[in-house]
Motif scaffolding. Structure first.
Motif, mmCIF file in Angstrom:
data_model
loop_
_atom_site.group_PDB
_atom_site.id
_atom_site.type_symbol
_atom_site.label_atom_id
_atom_site.label_comp_id
_atom_site.label_asym_id
_atom_site.label_seq_id
_atom_site.Cartn_x
_atom_site.Cartn_y
_atom_site.Cartn_z
ATOM 1 N N PRO A 8 0.818 -1.224 0.000
ATOM 2 C CA PRO A 8 0.000 0.000 0.000
ATOM 3 C C PRO A 8 0.847 1.268 0.000
ATOM 4 O O PRO A 8 0.508 2.241 -0.684
ATOM 5 C CB PRO A 8 -0.807 -0.138 1.297
ATOM 6 C CG PRO A 8 -0.894 -1.615 1.527
ATOM 7 C CD PRO A 8 0.415 -2.171 1.058
ATOM 8 N N ASP A 9 1.957 1.268 0.756
ATOM 9 C CA ASP A 9 2.823 2.450 0.789
ATOM 10 C C ASP A 9 3.437 2.717 -0.578
ATOM 11 O O ASP A 9 3.533 3.862 -1.022
ATOM 12 C CB ASP A 9 3.930 2.269 1.822
ATOM 13 C CG ASP A 9 3.418 2.378 3.250
ATOM 14 O OD1 ASP A 9 2.281 2.840 3.433
ATOM 15 O OD2 ASP A 9 4.162 1.985 4.171
ATOM 16 N N ARG A 10 3.864 1.650 -1.230
ATOM 17 C CA ARG A 10 4.478 1.801 -2.556
ATOM 18 C C ARG A 10 3.435 2.291 -3.560
ATOM 19 O O ARG A 10 3.720 3.158 -4.397
ATOM 20 C CB ARG A 10 5.071 0.461 -2.997
ATOM 21 C CG ARG A 10 5.601 0.469 -4.415
ATOM 22 C CD ARG A 10 6.868 1.319 -4.537
ATOM 23 N NE ARG A 10 7.204 1.524 -5.944
ATOM 24 C CZ ARG A 10 6.979 2.646 -6.605
ATOM 25 N NH1 ARG A 10 6.441 3.692 -6.001
ATOM 26 N NH2 ARG A 10 7.306 2.749 -7.877
ATOM 27 N N ALA A 11 2.243 1.773 -3.498
ATOM 28 C CA ALA A 11 1.175 2.201 -4.397
ATOM 29 C C ALA A 11 0.839 3.673 -4.176
ATOM 30 O O ALA A 11 0.619 4.427 -5.133
ATOM 31 C CB ALA A 11 -0.068 1.331 -4.197
ATOM 32 N N ALA A 12 0.839 4.085 -2.903
ATOM 33 C CA ALA A 12 0.537 5.482 -2.591
ATOM 34 C C ALA A 12 1.632 6.409 -3.117
ATOM 35 O O ALA A 12 1.347 7.501 -3.617
ATOM 36 C CB ALA A 12 0.377 5.650 -1.084
ATOM 37 N N GLU A 13 2.895 5.954 -3.017
ATOM 38 C CA GLU A 13 4.005 6.766 -3.512
ATOM 39 C C GLU A 13 3.905 6.945 -5.021
ATOM 40 O O GLU A 13 4.075 8.051 -5.539
ATOM 41 C CB GLU A 13 5.333 6.110 -3.158
ATOM 42 C CG GLU A 13 6.553 6.888 -3.650
ATOM 43 C CD GLU A 13 7.854 6.158 -3.384
ATOM 44 O OE1 GLU A 13 8.820 6.812 -2.947
ATOM 45 O OE2 GLU A 13 7.909 4.930 -3.618
ATOM 46 N N ARG A 14 3.624 5.862 -5.724
ATOM 47 C CA ARG A 14 3.502 5.950 -7.178
ATOM 48 C C ARG A 14 2.345 6.855 -7.565
ATOM 49 O O ARG A 14 2.473 7.679 -8.481
ATOM 50 C CB ARG A 14 3.309 4.551 -7.775
ATOM 51 C CG ARG A 14 3.069 4.587 -9.282
ATOM 52 C CD ARG A 14 3.162 3.223 -9.926
ATOM 53 N NE ARG A 14 2.817 3.273 -11.339
ATOM 54 C CZ ARG A 14 3.617 3.745 -12.302
ATOM 55 N NH1 ARG A 14 4.804 4.213 -11.994
ATOM 56 N NH2 ARG A 14 3.221 3.760 -13.557
ATOM 57 N N GLU A 15 1.237 6.750 -6.871
ATOM 58 C CA GLU A 15 0.079 7.582 -7.191
ATOM 59 C C GLU A 15 0.380 9.053 -6.935
ATOM 60 O O GLU A 15 -0.074 9.926 -7.672
ATOM 61 C CB GLU A 15 -1.140 7.141 -6.375
ATOM 62 C CG GLU A 15 -2.393 7.990 -6.598
ATOM 63 C CD GLU A 15 -2.763 8.139 -8.070
ATOM 64 O OE1 GLU A 15 -3.269 9.235 -8.430
ATOM 65 O OE2 GLU A 15 -2.566 7.201 -8.860
ATOM 66 N N GLU A 16 1.187 9.333 -5.897
ATOM 67 C CA GLU A 16 1.563 10.726 -5.624
ATOM 68 C C GLU A 16 2.362 11.309 -6.784
ATOM 69 O O GLU A 16 2.116 12.446 -7.215
ATOM 70 C CB GLU A 16 2.370 10.813 -4.330
ATOM 71 C CG GLU A 16 2.749 12.239 -3.956
ATOM 72 C CD GLU A 16 3.539 12.322 -2.659
ATOM 73 O OE1 GLU A 16 3.785 13.457 -2.195
ATOM 74 O OE2 GLU A 16 3.913 11.262 -2.115
ATOM 75 N N PRO A 192 8.691 13.501 -4.602
ATOM 76 C CA PRO A 192 9.275 12.948 -3.367
ATOM 77 C C PRO A 192 10.571 12.188 -3.646
ATOM 78 O O PRO A 192 10.723 11.554 -4.693
ATOM 79 C CB PRO A 192 8.184 11.999 -2.860
ATOM 80 C CG PRO A 192 6.927 12.474 -3.483
ATOM 81 C CD PRO A 192 7.303 13.053 -4.809
ATOM 82 N N SER A 193 11.486 12.235 -2.678
ATOM 83 C CA SER A 193 12.783 11.586 -2.864
ATOM 84 C C SER A 193 13.102 10.592 -1.759
ATOM 85 O O SER A 193 14.256 10.220 -1.557
ATOM 86 C CB SER A 193 13.894 12.659 -2.924
ATOM 87 O OG SER A 193 13.897 13.448 -1.746
ATOM 88 N N ASP A 197 12.326 4.555 -5.865
ATOM 89 C CA ASP A 197 11.198 4.150 -6.705
ATOM 90 C C ASP A 197 10.532 5.335 -7.385
ATOM 91 O O ASP A 197 9.989 5.213 -8.490
ATOM 92 C CB ASP A 197 10.160 3.395 -5.868
ATOM 93 C CG ASP A 197 10.649 2.026 -5.436
ATOM 94 O OD1 ASP A 197 11.429 1.410 -6.191
ATOM 95 O OD2 ASP A 197 10.257 1.572 -4.340
ATOM 96 N N SER A 198 10.571 6.508 -6.745
ATOM 97 C CA SER A 198 9.920 7.676 -7.344
ATOM 98 C C SER A 198 10.597 8.088 -8.651
ATOM 99 O O SER A 198 9.955 8.670 -9.525
ATOM 100 C CB SER A 198 9.915 8.851 -6.366
ATOM 101 O OG SER A 198 11.236 9.265 -6.048
#
Length: 430
Positions: A8-16, A192-193, A197-198
């Protein structure tokens, strides 16, 4: 990582990241439509705001520098990261310089009237959303914004985590100025850094991001260029060479070499390899090596070859040294067989950035200029001059070592594309 294993955290980062890219795409037409007076007013206001809010920017930068040193960051990287009032004033000056440059958008490159009366012309247009991935240097944040804005583009920036506080402070100032001028804050955004992954999210946002420009280490550039699905402009690392010919004015050659190596050793146009003509007298070759050492530079080379003319304190060179971009007070020194030997050495080890020669022989200079295949060739000048500001481009977005679209320091024209506009009076094609 498959969709099934995305957290979920990774999905949220990608969506951001994708949400930022969508917002950038949405406001891109607003920036593209701005006239030169509006863009220049914003750039000048941003320059003033950077100076006025220096205290908060420098406080944020001090936090980055402290964290970097605590984490064992090397001196060269700390130097790239560090801001002070003088450097901040220089960054602001870069925006003022860009404001004074001609607006490339709408420039007519060529055109003519067809036999059937249709008038056609090719004009410069913005690229759209310009993604940028870069390391350490917070000045790139402002440079990228300034050049993107003046060329009608939106800047979507992904700096390194080591400069997070500095970049956030700078982008906040730029966004505040944009808002004060009635423009969306999204004309410049900081991705974000927290994780690498970002970067991948940004460089694969095809359809949202129009171009990606990496700037930093050879590892970063290679990772972005090979991993991107968005069109990428490759900026290169700088294993820059300086060849001292037997026909050189030795005092001038030494001055240029020392300048290229020590002026700022952590930049990509710093001289990393010195090539000495075997035909130089032994005392002259020794003078060159000793001048480097007296300037605090550690010399790497073939110990026996350099010792033959009296050089001492040389660090034995490995094969890797000849291809190394040191970014420190280190330099590789080799003896070569005249200008042809220099050309061969450069062809084998160069990154295609900048090569220089010191010589008073016109034929030798011409041979070097014509045979060396790099983005910049300096004849009796320091490698330090490969710089967009020195070229009169304003603050550069990077130095391209590729051969398509842009090569060398990239200024405003390199951040545009073109489109053809055909104007008729109802003509149809038979």
């Amino acid at each position: 990582m498959t969709d099934a294993t995305v957290t979920p955290d990774r999905a949220a980062e990608r969506e951001e990241v994708l949400a930022m890219a969508r917002a950038a795409k949405e406001v891109a037409p607003v920036v593209a439509a701005l006239g030169a007076p509006a863009k220049n007013a914003l750039l000048l206001a941003a320059a003033g705001a950077l100076v006025e809010r220096a205290a908060e920017i420098l406080a944020a930068n001090a936090g980055d520098v402290e964290a970097g040193r605590a984490a064992g960051m090397g001196g060269a990287l700390v130097d790239r990261l560090l801001l002070d009032e003088s450097r901040l004033a220089g960054i602001a000056g870069g925006l003022r310089l860009v404001a004074g440059l001609a607006d490339p958008v709408g420039q007519v490159l060529r055109g003519h009237t067809m036999d059937n009366g249709i008038r056609m012309r090719q004009v410069r247009v913005p690229l759209g959303v310009m993604g940028m991935v870069y390391e350490a240097r917070p000045n790139v944040t402002v440079d990228a914004f300034g050049l993107a804005l003046k060329s009608g583009n939106v800047a979507l920036l992904r700096g390194s985590s080591s400069a997070r506080r500095s970049n956030e402070a700078l982008v906040t100032v730029l966004q505040d100025v944009a808002e004060q001028h009635g423009l969306p804050r999204e004309i410049v955004q900081l991705v974000p850094s927290a994780s690498h992954d970002s970067v991948q999210d940004l460089i694969t946002a095809r359809g949202l991001v129009d171009v990606i420009i990496p700037r930093g280490s050879s590892r970063l550039i290679e990772s972005v260029v090979t991993g991107a699905t968005v069109p990428a402009i490759e900026t290169g690392s700088g294993n820059c060479h300086f060849y001292v010919d037997a026909a050189a004015d030795l005092d001038s050659a030494i001055a240029m070499l020392i300048n290229g190596k020590t002026r700022r050793c952590s930049v990509c146009n710093a001289t990393e390899t010195a090539l000495l003509d075997a035909a130089l007298p032994a005392p002259d070759k020794l003078r060159v090596v000793r001048a480097l050492q007296e300037a605090g530079v550690t010399v790497h080379g073939d110990v026996d070859t350099l010792a033959a003319f009296g050089a001492e304190g040389v660090v034995p060179a490995t094969e890797e040294d000849w291809a190394e971009e040191y970014l420190s007070l280190d330099i590789a020194v080799a003896e070569v067989d005249g200008v042809e030997g220099a050309i061969d050495h450069i062809a084998r080890y160069s990154t295609g950035h900048t090569e220089a020669i010191a010589s008073r022989d016109a034929e030798t200079l011409a041979r070097f200029a014509n045979a060396v295949d790099s983005a910049a060739v300096m004849l009796n000048a320091s490698t330090a001059f490969t710089d967009g500001e020195q070229y009169g481009f304003g603050a550069e977005i990077g130095i391209s070592t590729q051969k398509l679209h842009a090569r060398g320091p990239m200024g405003l024209p390199e951040l545009t594309s073109t489109k053809w506009i055909l104007e008729g009076q109802g003509q149809t094609r038979p």
